[in-house]
Enzyme design. Structure first.
Site: not given
Length: 205
Positions: A7, A11-12, A68-69, A163, A185, A190
């Protein structure tokens, strides 16, 4: 251990680096000089994540993982799901447009149940796999899943996150992901749940 997270989403990347700490050095696509727009042509989260991780493994010879989300909304039959990032159409990932469309599609529906689901696909170099001498050569992958249940609220709240975070309120909380702040968070999301499974696997091989 060095491993590539397929990626360039900062943020991720920041989120995952915070979760794994200093035990594993997580590199981005930019860190390895990969400027390719890796395709995501799968129809499932698992397929897309595997496709991205496999690309790095095959082109750079490095252990890699990708995620992948999808946001799966019950009243919309599981939509937007695998198309969450481009739900509103267009080339870019327009979070504002995506949220606007989601709230419009739900309208006044009282069933607001939803869940975030993250799938992480991991592909390790042969010598880094557990029991690698006993396994067949060639790429092998394993997937880890993280799910958080919640609901879609009727209007955006909060300024943190990214998101769909401003419209998703996780079960057991009275605030959205965007209101809870990054620290909270990262401990319940998830992605956090999937990454914990990934980290446990890597550290206990």
């Amino acid at each position: 251990m060095k491993i590539v997270f397929a990626t360039n989403n900062r943020h991720k990347l920041e989120e995952i680096r915070q979760i794994v700490g200093g035990s594993i050095e997580v590199l981005s696509l930019g860190d390895i000089g990969c400027e390719a727009d890796i395709p995501e042509t799968g129809t499932t989260l698992e397929a897309n994540a595997t496709q991205k991780a496999r690309y790095v493994y095959e082109h750079y010879g490095m252990s890699a993982f990708a995620d992948d989300t999808g946001l799966e909304v019950e009243a919309l039959g599981g939509a937007p799901g695998v198309y969450s990032a481009r739900y509103a159409g267009g080339e870019g990932h327009d979070s504002e447009a995506n949220m606007k469309k989601l709230l419009h599609e739900l309208g006044e529906n009282n069933n607001r149940k939803a869940r975030f689901r993250t799938v992480i696909a991991l592909i390790l170099k042969e010598e880094e796999r557990p029991g690698s001498r006993l396994q067949a050569s060639g790429p092998q992958n394993i997937c880890f899943e993280g799910i958080v249940e919640g609901e879609i609220i009727r209007e955006k709240r909060g300024g943190e996150g990214f998101g769909y975070d401003p419209v998703f309120k996780p079960d057991g909380y009275d605030r959205t992901f965007a209101e809870l702040g990054t620290g909270v968070k990262n401990s319940i999301s998830h992605r956090a749940r999937a990454v914990k499974k990934l980290a446990d696997y890597l550290l206990n091989r």
